[in-house]
Design a protein around this motif. Structure first.
Motif, mmCIF file in Angstrom:
data_model
loop_
_atom_site.group_PDB
_atom_site.id
_atom_site.type_symbol
_atom_site.label_atom_id
_atom_site.label_comp_id
_atom_site.label_asym_id
_atom_site.label_seq_id
_atom_site.Cartn_x
_atom_site.Cartn_y
_atom_site.Cartn_z
ATOM 1 N N UNK A 240 82.090 60.366 35.835
ATOM 2 C CA UNK A 240 83.218 61.264 35.200
ATOM 3 C C UNK A 240 82.943 62.800 35.350
ATOM 4 N N UNK A 241 81.496 63.132 36.026
ATOM 5 C CA UNK A 241 81.310 64.364 35.961
ATOM 6 C C UNK A 241 81.620 64.721 37.584
ATOM 7 N N UNK A 242 81.371 63.863 38.393
ATOM 8 C CA UNK A 242 81.415 64.018 39.872
ATOM 9 C C UNK A 242 82.873 64.758 40.574
ATOM 10 N N UNK A 243 83.841 63.938 39.852
ATOM 11 C CA UNK A 243 85.040 64.502 40.308
ATOM 12 C C UNK A 243 85.340 66.261 39.963
ATOM 13 N N UNK A 244 84.774 66.779 39.207
ATOM 14 C CA UNK A 244 84.999 67.984 38.763
ATOM 15 C C UNK A 244 83.975 68.951 39.946
ATOM 16 N N UNK A 245 82.772 68.323 39.797
ATOM 17 C CA UNK A 245 81.697 69.256 40.478
ATOM 18 C C UNK A 245 81.585 68.980 42.109
ATOM 19 N N UNK A 246 82.184 67.775 42.594
ATOM 20 C CA UNK A 246 81.842 67.319 44.185
ATOM 21 C C UNK A 246 83.134 67.096 44.621
ATOM 22 N N UNK A 247 84.053 65.903 44.249
ATOM 23 C CA UNK A 247 85.321 65.391 44.965
ATOM 24 C C UNK A 247 86.038 66.588 45.108
ATOM 25 N N UNK A 248 86.317 67.598 44.306
ATOM 26 C CA UNK A 248 87.223 68.648 44.551
ATOM 27 C C UNK A 248 86.831 69.599 45.926
ATOM 28 N N UNK A 249 85.370 69.495 46.120
ATOM 29 C CA UNK A 249 84.981 70.583 47.181
ATOM 30 C C UNK A 249 84.972 69.659 48.503
ATOM 31 N N UNK A 250 84.981 68.206 48.341
ATOM 32 C CA UNK A 250 85.053 67.714 49.804
ATOM 33 C C UNK A 250 85.927 67.949 50.902
ATOM 34 N N UNK A 251 87.242 68.298 50.506
ATOM 35 C CA UNK A 251 88.068 68.380 51.538
ATOM 36 C C UNK A 251 87.702 69.753 52.401
ATOM 37 N N UNK A 252 87.230 70.942 51.953
ATOM 38 C CA UNK A 252 86.677 71.923 52.724
ATOM 39 C C UNK A 252 85.459 71.399 53.549
ATOM 40 N N UNK A 253 84.952 70.352 53.590
ATOM 41 C CA UNK A 253 83.743 69.814 54.482
ATOM 42 C C UNK A 253 84.177 69.052 55.493
ATOM 43 N N UNK A 254 85.543 68.599 55.434
ATOM 44 C CA UNK A 254 86.279 67.628 56.280
ATOM 45 C C UNK A 254 86.654 68.257 57.723
ATOM 46 N N UNK A 255 86.395 67.634 58.820
ATOM 47 C CA UNK A 255 86.673 67.919 60.098
ATOM 48 C C UNK A 255 87.862 68.304 60.636
ATOM 49 N N UNK A 256 88.746 67.562 60.073
ATOM 50 C CA UNK A 256 90.284 67.689 60.715
ATOM 51 C C UNK A 256 91.247 67.683 59.636
ATOM 52 N N UNK A 257 92.523 68.152 59.795
ATOM 53 C CA UNK A 257 93.506 68.308 58.797
ATOM 54 C C UNK A 257 94.051 67.009 58.579
ATOM 55 N N UNK A 258 93.988 65.723 59.476
ATOM 56 C CA UNK A 258 94.306 64.344 58.903
ATOM 57 C C UNK A 258 93.460 63.827 57.939
ATOM 58 N N UNK A 259 92.085 64.161 57.959
ATOM 59 C CA UNK A 259 91.121 63.883 56.952
ATOM 60 C C UNK A 259 91.281 64.469 55.818
ATOM 61 N N UNK A 260 91.628 65.663 55.829
ATOM 62 C CA UNK A 260 91.825 66.434 54.609
ATOM 63 C C UNK A 260 93.020 66.029 53.699
ATOM 64 N N UNK A 261 94.153 65.857 54.662
ATOM 65 C CA UNK A 261 95.488 65.326 53.979
ATOM 66 C C UNK A 261 95.275 64.012 53.334
ATOM 67 N N UNK A 262 94.507 63.073 54.125
ATOM 68 C CA UNK A 262 94.345 61.814 53.582
ATOM 69 C C UNK A 262 93.574 61.876 52.208
ATOM 70 N N UNK A 263 92.279 62.512 52.251
ATOM 71 C CA UNK A 263 91.434 62.238 51.205
ATOM 72 C C UNK A 263 92.000 63.021 49.863
ATOM 73 N N UNK A 264 92.851 64.148 50.041
ATOM 74 C CA UNK A 264 93.503 64.712 48.849
ATOM 75 C C UNK A 264 94.435 63.734 48.345
ATOM 76 N N UNK A 265 95.377 63.230 49.251
ATOM 77 C CA UNK A 265 96.420 62.188 48.681
ATOM 78 C C UNK A 265 95.771 61.097 47.991
ATOM 79 N N UNK A 266 94.869 60.437 48.490
ATOM 80 C CA UNK A 266 94.143 59.282 48.195
ATOM 81 C C UNK A 266 93.259 59.593 46.825
ATOM 82 N N UNK A 267 92.483 60.542 46.857
ATOM 83 C CA UNK A 267 91.703 60.861 45.612
ATOM 84 C C UNK A 267 92.365 61.268 44.391
#
Length: 225
Positions: free
Chosen positions: A97-124
């Motif tokens: 329950x704590x991971x989403x606020x501290x980790x998941x929200x920061x994942x898109x900034x680490x992804x290598x391509x726009x398609x991964x960023x868009x996919x991750x944002x939508x799915x999560x």
């Protein structure tokens, strides 16, 4: 390729949109369900071409390797299956329950391509029931409180261990240790070794988690082509 005691191991890196089609291609089963009830395919996963077996989910992978290759070090020692499962349930139920606020929200900034960023944002966002991941971001004035909650979770594990033990099971590494270390590695990758977040975790419980991270370092090499 990487030769490891008679095994040849190859690591394949995937972008998020490619995970599901790749898992279907190798025959790996889904690991859960999406918010709409359809199958969810995740990594890590393995394909063992010597047996034609595809498996996803870290715990199932460990069990498979232990059973199929008994001459290698076991991550789930005989007689500890239930205990390892109970540990995972305890740790994840309190930490996730704590991971989403501290980790998941920061994942898109680490992804290598726009398609991964868009996919991750939508799915999560769908999985977590929010319109956007940014809605979960912790305000600066609340961050210390959220990290204190994470510290409490690790404190529960620390209280279960004996003083001086590096491993959860005492003198031998097991799957539980890699559950703990994987979360530490995620924070280290995301925030950096010089970050306040990483240094904070390494200081908890009289440096126990820093010792654990140092102990698992030799297992951290990633074989690639």
């Amino acid at each position: 390729m990487y030769d490891c005691t008679n095994f040849v191991i190859k690591t394949v890196w995937l972008e998020y949109p490619d995970v599901e089609p790749t898992m279907k291609k190798i025959g790996a089963p889904p690991t859960s369900k999406k918010a709409d009830g359809s199958p969810s395919y995740t990594i890590p996963a393995i394909y063992d071409d010597s047996t034609g077996t595809a498996i996803a989910d870290s715990a199932l992978i460990a069990e498979y390797l232990d059973e199929t290759y008994p001459s290698t070090p076991r991550l789930i020692p005989p007689g500890t299956h239930a205990l390892q499962g109970a540990f995972r349930e305890l740790f994840y139920s309190k930490l996730m329950p704590l991971v989403a606020r501290l980790v998941v929200v920061n994942v898109p900034s680490m992804l290598p391509t726009p398609r991964s960023i868009e996919y991750f944002n939508k799915r999560r966002s769908e999985d977590l029931g929010v319109s956007t991941l940014e809605a979960l971001r912790v305000p600066p004035e609340e961050k210390d409180g959220e990290w204190d909650k994470v510290k409490d979770v690790f404190g529960i594990v620390n209280a279960l261990m004996k003083d001086g033990d590096t491993w959860v099971m005492g003198d031998t590494p097991s799957f539980a240790d890699f559950v703990l270390a994987s979360w530490g590695a995620t924070v280290r990758s995301m925030y950096g070794k010089e970050s306040a977040e990483w240094k904070r975790i390494m200081s908890w419980d009289e440096g126990r988690w820093e010792r654990l991270m140092m102990a698992v370092e030799k297992y951290s090499a990633v074989p690639t082509l």
